[in-house]
Motif scaffolding. Structure first.
Motif, PDB file in Angstrom:
ATOM      1  N   ARG A  83      48.208 157.426 -27.473  1.00  0.00           N
ATOM      2  CA  ARG A  83      47.881 158.516 -28.148  1.00  0.00           C
ATOM      3  C   ARG A  83      48.512 159.948 -27.364  1.00  0.00           C
ATOM      4  NH1 ARG A  83      43.402 157.663 -31.222  1.00  0.00           N
ATOM      5  NH2 ARG A  83      42.085 159.679 -30.549  1.00  0.00           N
ATOM      6  N   LEU A 227      45.518 154.882 -34.934  1.00  0.00           N
ATOM      7  CA  LEU A 227      45.485 156.167 -34.992  1.00  0.00           C
ATOM      8  C   LEU A 227      44.325 156.977 -34.889  1.00  0.00           C
ATOM      9  CD1 LEU A 227      48.523 157.095 -37.661  1.00  0.00           C
ATOM     10  CD2 LEU A 227      48.610 157.576 -35.140  1.00  0.00           C
ATOM     11  N   LEU A 228      43.211 156.335 -35.229  1.00  0.00           N
ATOM     12  CA  LEU A 228      41.914 156.664 -35.314  1.00  0.00           C
ATOM     13  C   LEU A 228      41.362 156.393 -33.836  1.00  0.00           C
ATOM     14  CD1 LEU A 228      40.339 155.799 -38.721  1.00  0.00           C
ATOM     15  CD2 LEU A 228      41.676 157.724 -38.208  1.00  0.00           C
ATOM     16  N   TYR A 232      37.520 152.896 -33.534  1.00  0.00           N
ATOM     17  CA  TYR A 232      37.475 152.626 -35.028  1.00  0.00           C
ATOM     18  C   TYR A 232      38.413 151.565 -35.531  1.00  0.00           C
ATOM     19  CZ  TYR A 232      35.139 157.015 -36.253  1.00  0.00           C
ATOM     20  OH  TYR A 232      34.076 158.005 -36.740  1.00  0.00           O
ATOM     21  N   ARG A 234      38.971 148.842 -34.104  1.00  0.00           N
ATOM     22  CA  ARG A 234      38.234 147.455 -34.018  1.00  0.00           C
ATOM     23  C   ARG A 234      37.113 147.332 -35.254  1.00  0.00           C
ATOM     24  NH1 ARG A 234      36.332 148.436 -29.290  1.00  0.00           N
ATOM     25  NH2 ARG A 234      37.863 147.121 -27.935  1.00  0.00           N
ATOM     26  N   GLY A 235      36.687 148.686 -35.368  1.00  0.00           N
ATOM     27  CA  GLY A 235      35.752 148.483 -36.557  1.00  0.00           C
ATOM     28  C   GLY A 235      36.363 148.341 -37.782  1.00  0.00           C
ATOM     29  N   LEU A 236      37.712 148.478 -37.792  1.00  0.00           N
ATOM     30  CA  LEU A 236      38.382 148.077 -39.424  1.00  0.00           C
ATOM     31  C   LEU A 236      38.974 146.625 -39.275  1.00  0.00           C
ATOM     32  CD1 LEU A 236      40.058 151.493 -39.878  1.00  0.00           C
ATOM     33  CD2 LEU A 236      38.526 150.496 -41.284  1.00  0.00           C
ATOM     34  N   GLY A 237      38.575 145.941 -37.981  1.00  0.00           N
ATOM     35  CA  GLY A 237      39.191 144.741 -38.108  1.00  0.00           C
ATOM     36  C   GLY A 237      40.107 144.509 -37.197  1.00  0.00           C
TER      37      GLY A 237
ATOM     38  N   ARG B  59      26.622 150.107 -29.615  1.00  0.00           N
ATOM     39  CA  ARG B  59      27.623 149.493 -29.139  1.00  0.00           C
ATOM     40  C   ARG B  59      27.383 148.211 -29.246  1.00  0.00           C
ATOM     41  NH1 ARG B  59      31.538 152.080 -26.260  1.00  0.00           N
ATOM     42  NH2 ARG B  59      31.949 150.157 -25.138  1.00  0.00           N
ATOM     43  N   SER B  88      34.228 143.532 -39.606  1.00  0.00           N
ATOM     44  CA  SER B  88      34.678 144.612 -40.292  1.00  0.00           C
ATOM     45  C   SER B  88      34.341 144.485 -41.793  1.00  0.00           C
ATOM     46  CB  SER B  88      36.275 144.826 -40.111  1.00  0.00           C
ATOM     47  OG  SER B  88      36.885 143.718 -40.778  1.00  0.00           O
ATOM     48  N   MET B  91      30.300 145.290 -41.577  1.00  0.00           N
ATOM     49  CA  MET B  91      29.573 146.747 -40.786  1.00  0.00           C
ATOM     50  C   MET B  91      30.804 147.620 -40.791  1.00  0.00           C
ATOM     51  SD  MET B  91      28.526 146.962 -37.028  1.00  0.00           S
ATOM     52  CE  MET B  91      27.408 145.583 -37.041  1.00  0.00           C
ATOM     53  N   VAL B  93      31.746 151.434 -39.354  1.00  0.00           N
ATOM     54  CA  VAL B  93      30.941 152.312 -38.280  1.00  0.00           C
ATOM     55  C   VAL B  93      31.750 153.970 -38.281  1.00  0.00           C
ATOM     56  CG1 VAL B  93      30.648 150.689 -36.441  1.00  0.00           C
ATOM     57  CG2 VAL B  93      32.869 151.717 -36.723  1.00  0.00           C
ATOM     58  N   VAL B  94      30.824 154.746 -38.120  1.00  0.00           N
ATOM     59  CA  VAL B  94      31.372 156.041 -37.832  1.00  0.00           C
ATOM     60  C   VAL B  94      30.951 156.564 -36.513  1.00  0.00           C
ATOM     61  CG1 VAL B  94      31.144 158.647 -38.531  1.00  0.00           C
ATOM     62  CG2 VAL B  94      31.126 156.871 -40.211  1.00  0.00           C
ATOM     63  N   LEU B  95      31.992 156.885 -35.597  1.00  0.00           N
ATOM     64  CA  LEU B  95      31.742 157.127 -34.108  1.00  0.00           C
ATOM     65  C   LEU B  95      31.841 158.605 -33.535  1.00  0.00           C
ATOM     66  CD1 LEU B  95      34.126 154.268 -33.266  1.00  0.00           C
ATOM     67  CD2 LEU B  95      31.592 154.101 -33.269  1.00  0.00           C
ATOM     68  N   GLU B  97      33.822 159.780 -31.503  1.00  0.00           N
ATOM     69  CA  GLU B  97      35.274 160.099 -31.288  1.00  0.00           C
ATOM     70  C   GLU B  97      36.123 160.825 -32.092  1.00  0.00           C
ATOM     71  OE1 GLU B  97      37.725 156.222 -30.808  1.00  0.00           O
ATOM     72  OE2 GLU B  97      36.038 155.351 -29.844  1.00  0.00           O
ATOM     73  N   LYS B  98      36.683 161.696 -31.387  1.00  0.00           N
ATOM     74  CA  LYS B  98      37.392 162.979 -32.173  1.00  0.00           C
ATOM     75  C   LYS B  98      38.622 162.257 -32.882  1.00  0.00           C
ATOM     76  CE  LYS B  98      35.311 166.978 -31.327  1.00  0.00           C
ATOM     77  NZ  LYS B  98      35.509 168.597 -31.269  1.00  0.00           N
ATOM     78  N   ILE B  99      39.006 162.864 -34.078  1.00  0.00           N
ATOM     79  CA  ILE B  99      40.175 162.170 -34.706  1.00  0.00           C
ATOM     80  C   ILE B  99      41.386 163.492 -34.585  1.00  0.00           C
ATOM     81  CG2 ILE B  99      41.233 161.731 -36.985  1.00  0.00           C
ATOM     82  CD1 ILE B  99      39.133 159.727 -35.882  1.00  0.00           C
ATOM     83  N   LEU B 109      43.357 158.742 -44.526  1.00  0.00           N
ATOM     84  CA  LEU B 109      42.338 158.324 -43.793  1.00  0.00           C
ATOM     85  C   LEU B 109      41.400 157.616 -44.388  1.00  0.00           C
ATOM     86  CD1 LEU B 109      40.894 160.340 -40.987  1.00  0.00           C
ATOM     87  CD2 LEU B 109      39.645 158.461 -41.722  1.00  0.00           C
ATOM     88  N   GLY B 113      39.865 152.840 -44.772  1.00  0.00           N
ATOM     89  CA  GLY B 113      38.498 151.846 -44.973  1.00  0.00           C
ATOM     90  C   GLY B 113      38.980 150.516 -45.507  1.00  0.00           C
ATOM     91  N   MET B 161      35.041 160.753 -42.448  1.00  0.00           N
ATOM     92  CA  MET B 161      34.622 159.501 -41.737  1.00  0.00           C
ATOM     93  C   MET B 161      33.615 158.569 -42.645  1.00  0.00           C
ATOM     94  SD  MET B 161      37.227 159.644 -39.586  1.00  0.00           S
ATOM     95  CE  MET B 161      36.777 158.078 -39.034  1.00  0.00           C
ATOM     96  N   LYS B 164      35.394 156.958 -45.365  1.00  0.00           N
ATOM     97  CA  LYS B 164      36.141 155.907 -44.870  1.00  0.00           C
ATOM     98  C   LYS B 164      34.892 154.643 -44.880  1.00  0.00           C
ATOM     99  CE  LYS B 164      35.927 154.008 -41.300  1.00  0.00           C
ATOM    100  NZ  LYS B 164      35.456 153.438 -40.170  1.00  0.00           N
ATOM    101  N   GLN B 168      35.230 151.175 -47.086  1.00  0.00           N
ATOM    102  CA  GLN B 168      35.356 149.795 -46.259  1.00  0.00           C
ATOM    103  C   GLN B 168      34.265 148.709 -47.120  1.00  0.00           C
ATOM    104  OE1 GLN B 168      35.013 150.341 -42.003  1.00  0.00           O
ATOM    105  NE2 GLN B 168      35.050 148.210 -41.693  1.00  0.00           N
TER     106      GLN B 168
END
Lengths: 344, 340
Positions: A83, A227-228, A232, A234-237, B59, B88, B91, B93-95, B97-99, B109, B113, B161, B164, B168
């Motif tokens: 990144r 890129l996310l 994220y 991991r959350g997408l699989g 988490r 995935s 579930m 997730v919306v975290l 973390e900054k994009i 983006l 999903g 997000m 997204k 999913q």
């Protein structure tokens, strides 16, 4: 993709054989353009030209082409992985690892490595290639074994930079204790060189680089998710462990093997992905991998042509050409891109 | 049908869950014997003071760290935290973390999903495109589809997000502090949006937040985490009435007001004052007086009195009357009275 970008892509593809052919024409012996029509019409061509083209020019052009494809893809993988827009083959210390290998081989007269390797019946050029491969793989091995223990990529980046500093320091020490002849041989390697590879060496290089390019492309979907950020993704699989491993292995082999065969080629790996992103205005890796490889191929072939321009006996070291003509391009791209900011 | 909506089918089940960290020095438990359930179409807000373990719970549920003991089930299927691919599908997730990526459009983006549903090339089918469009519409970003994500405001990014997560297409969506960094109107809109999505799509939504008052208004149920005390579950109203809220957030400097569902700062009162007049104007006048250290008392000859009319405030003290046209003027006038 928008139509204008499709046109860019088609132009890049169509022009590639032309750039490749142009690179074949330039060199210390001038060969006229008409040779291509002669070959196509099965006219006889002079024997010396035939040898020059098949044994020297085509191998050199293939080396330039594959270098231009491999280094930008390696840089792109590293930029996405870390990144960080500054990431590139140099940053992980892979290129410097290769120089260390070559330095130990060619400078270490006192270390006896040269005697051992040539004693085994391996020629000097193969010795250098093997040494460079071992050097870059050693750095890569350290990075791979550290990467599961270091959770964030920023720390891994710093470790890579530190490894680079250590290896270049060792190279300096070796240079200090070497005789001028050895140093000259090592310096020639650091200038970078596309010529002098025979067909066996080229097929070995292609045999490693092409599968690695294929693997990089196969990872494009996961790279987009990455890129996310890792969480994220991991959350997408995405299987993050496997992806990390895949990225590090292919990025290191692409850069390491090329450096082993051609010497360190500066700037291309880091800069070309930025050109691709700016021109194609996308983050989609399926497009970025393909266009980085295409743009890189054009650019390195052009740099090789420029390095032959003095004509006849002398050529400019390729490493200085890529920097002299490439660095201004990067600066231009930064100023042209919105917000004057490089991104990954 | 509405009758179908009110089924108490658990989407998420986590019986007897222990959460915490493994470190070199040993196991650090954060919370033990949690019994967690989320039902279909339900919006649950996870509340708790800082350090109570909200992030650890999120988490753990998201598979980013292993539970110390116990299993998590989504739709009666045990979750393997290591199997990101399977998770995935269950579930999104919306975290927090900054994009930070450039050159990525809103549409690109949101289309990520569809990642678990597309082939290795990531090619989007017509159905995928339809789902993306629908999600964009649900979060109100249809007009933004070709904008680059890094040009959006924080509130708009958060909507992207959420889109997204909708794309999913999972029965369960989890959001880690979705309203952090947002201004008040955006905070309200995001909460309202999530509530509507839970109702319309029958998806189960779990979110952690610090917005107590908003959570009280929108949550179907609340999980209240407390440091070194058991996690409390219940509808917001039950938790208010049985005093759990007051207990959990009790601090010296403020109180939870059961009557209004709001937090009130405790000011040190040094003076008394009485007040009468228009109820709404009186309410706000009292707030200002409270902030300035006045306690509202019964009318008495020894203390100043304020009469609030439709147009003005009349301050009476020692048979002297001062007319003020704003609360600001009134406060100055009172200070003058006290100074005498």
């Amino acid at each position: 993709m928008e139509i204008s970008k499709r046109i860019y892509l088609i132009v890049l593809i169509i022009l590639l054989p032309i750039t490749f052919a142009a690179d074949i024409l330039f060199g210390s012996v001038s060969i006229p353009f008409s040779i291509f029509s002669d070959i196509l019409q099965y006219n006889t061509i002079p024997e010396t030209w035939h040898i020059i083209i098949t044994e020297l020019r085509i191998p050199r052009a293939i080396t330039a082409l594959i270098t231009g494809m491999a280094l930008p893809v390696s840089g792109l993988l590293m930029q996405t992985f870390f990144r960080n827009p500054l990431a590139g083959p140099y940053v992980l210390g892979i290129s410097t690892g290769a120089s260390l290998g070559v330095a130990i081989f060619s400078l270490g007269g006192g270390l006896g490595t040269y005697a051992i390797i040539t004693g085994l019946g391996i020629g000097t050029s193969w010795g250098m290639i093997i040494a460079a491969c071992i050097g870059s793989l050693a750095v890569m091995f350290i990075i791979v074994s550290l990467s599961p223990k270091v959770r964030d990529t920023a720390s891994l980046l710093i470790i890579g930079i530190m490894l680079g500093s250590i290896t270049s320091a060792v190279v300096s020490v070796l240079q200090y204790f070497s005789n001028p002849l050895e140093i000259q041989e090592f310096l020639m390697w650091t200038f970078g060189n596309f010529s002098g590879l025979d067909w066996t060496e080229i097929s070995i290089m292609l045999g490693i680089i092409i599968p690695m390019l294929a693997i990089s492309f196969a990872m494009q979907k996961s790279l987009n998710a990455l890129l996310l950020g890792e969480n994220y993704a991991r959350g997408l699989g995405v299987n993050i462990k496997r992806l990390r491993f895949g990225i590090i292995i292919s990025a290191s082999l692409l850069a390491g093997v090329i450096t082993a065969f051609t010497g360190p080629i500066g700037f291309v790996g880091m800069a070309v992905p930025h050109i691709a992103r700016t021109v194609f205005k996308t983050t989609n890796h399926s497009i970025l991998i393909a266009t980085s490889a295409l743009i890189g191929a054009h650019l390195v072939l052009l740099c090789d042509i420029i390095s032959q321009l003095p004509g006849y006996q002398s050529t400019i070291p390729i490493n200085t050409v890529t920097a002299l003509f490439g660095a201004p391009i990067v600066i231009f791209v930064i100023f042209k891109s919105r917000k004057s900011q490089l991104q990954y | 049908m509405d009758a179908e909506k009110i089924t108490y089918q658990a989407i998420l089940d986590a019986p007897n869950l222990d959460i915490g960290y493994h470190t070199k020095k040993g196991v650090i438990p954060i919370a033990k014997h949690l019994n967690l359930h989320i039902f279909k179409g339900e919006m649950v807000c996870l509340l708790g003071p800082n350090g109570s373990g909200k992030s650890t719970l999120i988490r753990t549920l998201a598979g980013m760290q292993k539970p110390l003991a116990g299993d998590i089930f989504i739709q009666n299927q045990r979750i393997e935290p290591q199997n990101a691919r399977e998770l995935s599908q269950q579930m999104s997730v919306v975290l927090t973390e900054k994009i930070a990526v450039s050159h990525m459009t809103v549409y690109e983006l949101v289309s990520l999903g569809r990642f678990p549903h597309t082939n290795w090339l990531g090619k989007l089918s017509e159905n995928d495109h339809a789902q993306i469009e629908k999600a964009l519409e649900q979060v109100g970003l249809t007009a933004f589809r070709t904008r680059f994500v890094n040009t959006l405001s924080d509130g708009e990014k958060q909507r992207v997000m959420i889109a997204k997560a909708l794309t999913q297409d999972t029965p369960f969506i989890m959001l880690d502090e979705p309203t952090a960094h947002l201004d008040l109107p955006n905070r309200i809109e995001i909460m309202k949006l999530l509530k509507e999505l839970a109702q319309q799509t029958y998806k189960s939504i779990l979110l952690s937040t610090h917005e107590l008052d908003l959570a009280l208004q929108v949550a179907d149920r609340i999980w209240l985490m407390q440091t070194e005390k058991p996690l409390l579950c219940g509808t917001p109203e039950d938790l208010v009435l049985n005093g759990s809220f007051e207990q959990a957030f009790k601090k010296q400097s403020f109180d939870f007001d059961r009557a209004s569902g709001l937090f009130k700062i405790n000011y040190q009162h040094s003076h008394s004052i009485s007040i009468s007049g228009d109820p709404i104007r009186m309410f706000w006048t009292k707030r200002a007086l409270n902030r300035h250290g006045y306690e509202i008392a019964e009318a008495h000859t020894h203390i100043p009195h304020i009469d609030v009319s439709e147009t003005a405030w009349t301050l009476s003290y020692n048979s002297k009357h001062t007319e003020c046209s704003s609360i600001f003027e009134l406060l100055i006038a009172i200070n003058g009275v006290e100074g005498e």
